[in-house]
Design an enzyme around this catalytic site. Structure first.
Site, PDB file in Angstrom:
ATOM      1  CG  ASN A 192      -1.548   1.336   1.499  1.00  0.00           C
ATOM      2  OD1 ASN A 192      -2.547   1.690   0.875  1.00  0.00           O
ATOM      3  ND2 ASN A 192      -0.962   2.139   2.394  1.00  0.00           N
ATOM      4  CE1 TYR A 198       0.504   7.620  -6.832  1.00  0.00           C
ATOM      5  CE2 TYR A 198      -1.167   7.749  -8.547  1.00  0.00           C
ATOM      6  CZ  TYR A 198      -0.794   7.401  -7.261  1.00  0.00           C
ATOM      7  OH  TYR A 198      -1.716   6.829  -6.412  1.00  0.00           O
ATOM      8  CB  SER A 207       5.129   4.246  -9.884  1.00  0.00           C
ATOM      9  OG  SER A 207       3.956   4.891  -9.404  1.00  0.00           O
ATOM     10  CE  LYS A 208       0.333   3.875  -6.869  1.00  0.00           C
ATOM     11  NZ  LYS A 208       0.411   3.005  -5.699  1.00  0.00           N
TER      12      LYS A 208
HETATM   13  P1  NAP Z   1      -1.199   8.621   2.216  1.00  0.00           P
HETATM   14  O1  NAP Z   1      -2.332   9.093   3.029  1.00  0.00           O
HETATM   15  O2  NAP Z   1      -0.189   9.614   1.738  1.00  0.00           O
HETATM   16  O3  NAP Z   1      -0.473   7.430   2.999  1.00  0.00           O
HETATM   17  C1  NAP Z   1       0.646   6.790   2.459  1.00  0.00           C
HETATM   18  C2  NAP Z   1       1.312   6.008   3.550  1.00  0.00           C
HETATM   19  O4  NAP Z   1       2.503   5.399   2.989  1.00  0.00           O
HETATM   20  C3  NAP Z   1       1.754   6.883   4.708  1.00  0.00           C
HETATM   21  O5  NAP Z   1       1.478   6.226   5.898  1.00  0.00           O
HETATM   22  C4  NAP Z   1       3.260   7.021   4.474  1.00  0.00           C
HETATM   23  O6  NAP Z   1       4.012   7.192   5.632  1.00  0.00           O
HETATM   24  C5  NAP Z   1       3.579   5.663   3.880  1.00  0.00           C
HETATM   25  N1  NAP Z   1       4.856   5.673   3.178  1.00  0.00           N
HETATM   26  C6  NAP Z   1       5.283   6.575   2.260  1.00  0.00           C
HETATM   27  N2  NAP Z   1       6.513   6.255   1.845  1.00  0.00           N
HETATM   28  C7  NAP Z   1       6.884   5.130   2.511  1.00  0.00           C
HETATM   29  C8  NAP Z   1       8.043   4.328   2.508  1.00  0.00           C
HETATM   30  N3  NAP Z   1       9.089   4.611   1.727  1.00  0.00           N
HETATM   31  N4  NAP Z   1       8.094   3.240   3.328  1.00  0.00           N
HETATM   32  C9  NAP Z   1       7.049   2.950   4.133  1.00  0.00           C
HETATM   33  N5  NAP Z   1       5.908   3.677   4.177  1.00  0.00           N
HETATM   34  C10 NAP Z   1       5.836   4.766   3.372  1.00  0.00           C
HETATM   35  O7  NAP Z   1      -1.714   7.882   0.899  1.00  0.00           O
HETATM   36  P2  NAP Z   1      -3.096   7.117   0.609  1.00  0.00           P
HETATM   37  O8  NAP Z   1      -3.969   8.039  -0.117  1.00  0.00           O
HETATM   38  O9  NAP Z   1      -3.588   6.419   1.825  1.00  0.00           O
HETATM   39  O10 NAP Z   1      -2.561   6.058  -0.476  1.00  0.00           O
HETATM   40  C11 NAP Z   1      -2.300   4.686  -0.165  1.00  0.00           C
HETATM   41  C12 NAP Z   1      -2.035   3.955  -1.468  1.00  0.00           C
HETATM   42  O11 NAP Z   1      -3.172   4.072  -2.326  1.00  0.00           O
HETATM   43  C13 NAP Z   1      -0.853   4.522  -2.260  1.00  0.00           C
HETATM   44  O12 NAP Z   1      -0.144   3.475  -2.889  1.00  0.00           O
HETATM   45  C14 NAP Z   1      -1.522   5.393  -3.295  1.00  0.00           C
HETATM   46  O13 NAP Z   1      -0.728   5.570  -4.441  1.00  0.00           O
HETATM   47  C15 NAP Z   1      -2.785   4.581  -3.581  1.00  0.00           C
HETATM   48  N6  NAP Z   1      -3.862   5.393  -4.167  1.00  0.00           N
HETATM   49  C16 NAP Z   1      -4.415   6.437  -3.479  1.00  0.00           C
HETATM   50  C17 NAP Z   1      -5.423   7.182  -4.066  1.00  0.00           C
HETATM   51  C18 NAP Z   1      -6.092   8.340  -3.381  1.00  0.00           C
HETATM   52  O14 NAP Z   1      -6.940   8.987  -4.014  1.00  0.00           O
HETATM   53  N7  NAP Z   1      -5.802   8.645  -2.125  1.00  0.00           N
HETATM   54  C19 NAP Z   1      -5.836   6.869  -5.370  1.00  0.00           C
HETATM   55  C20 NAP Z   1      -5.252   5.813  -6.040  1.00  0.00           C
HETATM   56  C21 NAP Z   1      -4.264   5.065  -5.417  1.00  0.00           C
HETATM   57  P3  NAP Z   1       4.341   8.682   6.237  1.00  0.00           P
HETATM   58  O15 NAP Z   1       3.122   9.028   6.999  1.00  0.00           O
HETATM   59  O16 NAP Z   1       5.528   8.440   7.097  1.00  0.00           O
HETATM   60  O17 NAP Z   1       4.630   9.571   5.081  1.00  0.00           O
END
Ligand code: NAP
Length: 243
Positions: free
Chosen positions: A86, A151, A154-155
């Site tokens: 994730n 991005y 990567s995805k």
């Molecule tokens: P988020 O709120 O930014 O959370 C991302 C999490 O990943 C945070 O806890 C962050 O930790 C952690 N992280 C970042 N870099 C890391 C690393 N190198 N090693 C370990 N942990 C790390 O993002 P989210 O929206 O929940 O997204 C979660 C996933 O869903 C991601 O892969 C994202 O690309 C995907 N996604 C999200 C959306 C959306 O609309 N939100 C849409 C499509 C896909 P820190 O708190 O320490 O930074």
């Protein structure tokens, strides 16, 4: 049930919602974050659901740190039955203005992490002859998105890796699937401007953002026995962003 799920980047956002949903389903939970402190609240909320939870700090783009974390988790929990890749970041910018540093950072954290963790946890699942791996892709990886060359790349790679791993591991009882969220309300999308948010809403059939729990519900389905004959699939969860 004494099955264990490891979820990367699960201190907040979608990862935290997945951890809590899987805890509710009875999995013991391994929370991964960049710092142990950042995962403690999710861990406490998971333990309150009556399961065992631990937090391991590791930068998932770094193979050696992943190796150490997976070793500790295996020693502590005995089995690793579910892996959710994730953790992810954005470093948006139009192609001609995007720095090489921002391109590389996104590829390393969103894509290489999936190689690191799938290889390490996959080896344990191979010995167990069972397991379910779920990757967080994105609609950007399916259709592309302006300002997200890094991005989207990567995805898109995560989608290809999902299918490759499903083909390599399927005969050993390991399923590998991905979800492709659209726009979900988390700290990642809170960064968008109001103009960007309104433009996105206009394209969504359901005219609202998704909630992290709505991703977690589908991930839980892919982790559990109800999806026992589903592998190599990418499920879009976007409120009808594209049809
Ligand atoms: P988020 O709120 O930014 O959370 C991302 C999490 O990943 C945070 O806890 C962050 O930790 C952690 N992280 C970042 N870099 C890391 C690393 N190198 N090693 C370990 N942990 C790390 O993002 P989210 O929206 O929940 O997204 C979660 C996933 O869903 C991601 O892969 C994202 O690309 C995907 N996604 C999200 C959306 C959306 O609309 N939100 C849409 C499509 C896909 P820190 O708190 O320490 O930074």
């Amino acid at each position: 049930m004494s099955k264990t799920a490891i979820i990367t980047g699960s201190g907040r956002g979608i990862g935290a919602a997945i951890a809590k949903r899987l805890a509710k389903d009875g999995f013991n939970i391994v929370i991964n974050e960049l710092s142990e402190e950042a995962g403690q609240q999710t861990a406490e909320e998971c333990r309150a659901l009556g399961i065992k939870a631990a937090v391991y700090a590791a930068d998932v783009s770094d193979y050696a740190q992943c190796e150490e974390m997976v070793k500790k988790a295996k020693e502590e929990f005995g089995t690793l039955d579910v892996l959710v890749n994730n953790a992810g970041i954005t470093r948006d910018g139009l192609l001609l203005r995007m720095s090489e540093e921002n391109y590389d950072a996104v590829i390393r954290i969103n894509q290489k992490s999936v190689f690191n963790m799938t290889k390490l946890v996959g080896a344990i699942m191979l010995r167990q002859k069972s397991g379910s791996i779920v990757n967080l892709a994105s609609v950007a990886g399916l259709y592309g998105n302006p300002g997200q060359m890094n991005y989207s790349a990567s995805k898109g790679a995560v989608i290809a890796m999902t299918k490759t791993a499903a083909k390599e591991l399927g005969s050993r009882g390991i399923r590998v699937n991905a979800v492709a969220p659209g726009f979900i309300q988390t700290p990642m999308t809170d960064k968008l401007t109001d103009e960007q948010k309104n433009a996105i809403l206009g394209q969504i059939a359901m005219k609202r953002y998704g909630q992290p729990e709505e991703i977690a519900n589908v991930v839980a389905f892919l982790c559990g026995e109800d999806s026992s004959y589903v592998t190599g699939q990418i499920i879009e969860i976007s409120g009808g962003l594209s049809m």
